[in-house]
Write an enzyme that holds these catalytic residues in place. Structure first.
Site, short mmCIF file in Angstrom:
data_model
loop_
_atom_site.label_atom_id
_atom_site.label_comp_id
_atom_site.label_asym_id
_atom_site.label_seq_id
_atom_site.Cartn_x
_atom_site.Cartn_y
_atom_site.Cartn_z
CE LYS A 62 -2.22 -1.48 3.72
NZ LYS A 62 -1.76 -2.88 3.91
CB THR A 63 3.76 2.30 2.06
OG1 THR A 63 2.98 2.19 3.22
CG2 THR A 63 4.79 3.59 2.16
CG ASP A 107 0.47 3.48 6.97
OD1 ASP A 107 -0.65 2.61 6.35
OD2 ASP A 107 1.58 2.86 7.32
CB THR A 156 -4.34 -3.33 8.21
OG1 THR A 156 -4.77 -2.49 9.51
CG2 THR A 156 -2.97 -2.99 7.49
NE ARG A 216 5.67 -4.07 5.43
CZ ARG A 216 4.69 -3.83 6.02
NH1 ARG A 216 4.11 -4.15 7.08
NH2 ARG A 216 4.16 -2.45 5.36
#
Length: 333
Positions: A62-63, A107, A156, A216
Site C-alpha cells: 500500500k505504501t 497510513d 488494514t 514484505r
C-alpha cells in the site's frame, strides 16, 4: 532520540527495495491499470489526482503504491499516520503547509480521531478548512482555503472507517490481494539484484513458499538468507543456504512460525481439535485474544488449517496432517 545505525540501515534497505516505476511493481495488475489511467487523465487535465484509498493485510504494498503515484505525478508527498494526528490542530498544521498538487499520505487512516476525521471531510470535498475560534456566544468560524492536494490513504481494517469518510475517496477504493509464489519469486529476484547478492532460482522459490504470500515478509527473509550466506557460506544464496536460514528462523515449509504451530498444537491436543472459544484458546496459549485474531489466525484460516464456527474454532484435517497427527486417534502416524 537518534535512530540506531542498524535501524537506519534497515530503513535504507527497505527504501532501496521499493519499486519506483510501474514496470518494477509486480502483481496487483488490475489496480495498476486503473491507477495508470487515473494518473494519465489527471496529468492531461492538469489537475491533482483524485483521493484514493488502499486497503488489505499488512505488507502487500500500500505504501509502495503511494510512492509510485507520487513519482508518476511528479509531486511532493507528505507522510503521516492516523495515530500521529491526535488533535484538530495537528491536521490543520499539515494541511495548511501543503502546496498545490502535493500528495498527503495517511497510513492506518482507520485510527484517526473522530473529531479530526470530521475536519477532513470539507478538506477533501471543497479543499477548505473550517476552524472554530473562541467558545460560547463569542465563538466564530473561519474558513481557510487549502491548496489543491490529493489524499492517498491506507488501512488494514477498512471496516473501522466511517461511511462518510469512505464515500469521499472519489478516485476509488482498492483492495490489495495476496501474491502468488511466482510473483513473490520475481520480487525476490529484483531484490537480490538490488542487494548485490547472487541467489539461485530454487532458493528464491524456497523463500517464496515460506513468505506468507507477502512481499514484505519475502524481502525480510531474503535479507536473513543473505546474512547466513555470508557467515556460513560463500555469499551465494543456494537452496541449501535458504533452507538453513529459514530453519534457523523456525519457519516451516508453509511459512508457519513456531507460535503458529504452538496454537495449532494446543487446539488439536488440548482441546481435541475444538470447537473452542477464542478467549479460551488465547488463555491456554498465554496470548492476547487480539494477537491470535489479528496475527496468527488470518494465515491459519487462509491455509485452511482452522475453521470459525458459531461454537468456536475447529482444527481441520489439514492441520492434523501438517502436525503429523491422525485425525481419528490424535496419535502420531
Amino acid at each position: 532520540m537518534s535512530i540506531p545505525k542498524k535501524k537506519q540501515e534497515e530503513f535504507a534497505l527497505d527504501s532501496t527495495l521499493r519499486p519506483n516505476q510501474w514496470d518494477d511493481y509486480v502483481g496487483q495488475q488490475s489496480i495498476k491499470e486503473n491507477l495508470q489511467i487515473l494518473i494519465e487523465a489527471a496529468k492531461k487535465r492538469k489537475e491533482p489526482l483524485e483521493h484514493l484509498l488502499f486497503y488489505g493485510p499488512p505488507g502487500l504494498g500500500k505504501t509502495t503504491l503511494a510512492h509510485l503515484i507520487r513519482s508518476e505525478m511528479g509531486a511532493q508527498m507528505k507522510i503521516t499516520s492516523g495515530p500521529a494526528i491526535e488533535k484538530v490542530g495537528d491536521l490543520a498544521s499539515i494541511l495548511t503547509n501543503l502546496q498545490d498538487n502535493d500528495i498527503l499520505f495517511i497510513d492506518e487512516v482507520h485510527r484517526l480521531n473522530k473529531l479530526v476525521e470530521e475536519i477532513l471531510y470539507p478538506a477533501m470535498e471543497a479543499r477548505s478548512l473550517d476552524i472554530i475560534i473562541g467558545k460560547g456566544p463569542a465563538a466564530r468560524t473561519i474558513q481557510i482555503e487549502l491548496p489543491k492536494f490529493s489524499l492517498v490513504a491506507a488501512t488494514t481494517r477498512i471496516a473501522l472507517l466511517s461511511s462518510p469518510l469512505r464515500s469521499r475517496f472519489s478516485g476509488g477504493i482498492y483492495r490489495l490481494e495476496y501474491y502468488t509464489e511466482e510473483n513473490i519469486q520475481k520480487i525476490l529476484a529484483r531484490s537480490a539484484m538490488l542487494l548485490g547478492v547472487t541467489a539461485e532460482d530454487s532458493a528464491l522459490m524456497e523463500i517464496a513458499k515460506r513468505s506468507r504470500f507477502t512481499p514484505r515478509m519475502a524481502n525480510h527473509l531474503l535479507k536473513r538468507c543473505r546474512d547466513v550466506a555470508i557467515v556460513r557460506g560463500d555469499g551465494i544464496i543456494s537452496q541449501r543456504i535458504a533452507k538453513m536460514a529459514l530453519d534457523l528462523l523456525d519457519i516451516d515449509e508453509l511459512g508457519l512460525e513456531a507460535e503458529d504451530r504452538r496454537i495449532l498444537d494446543i487446539l488439536v491436543n488440548k482441546f481435541n481439535g475444538g470447537p473452542v472459544g477464542l478467549g479460551t484458546l488465547a488463555a491456554a496459549a498465554s496470548e492476547e485474544v487480539s494477537t491470535i485474531e489479528e496475527i496468527h489466525e488470518p494465515y491459519l484460516l487462509r491455509l485452511g488449517f482452522i475453521e470459525r464456527t458459531p461454537r468456536g474454532r475447529i482444527a481441520t484435517n489439514k492441520a492434523y496432517e501438517h502436525l503429523g497427527l491422525s485425525v481419528n486417534d490424535g496419535q502420531l502416524f
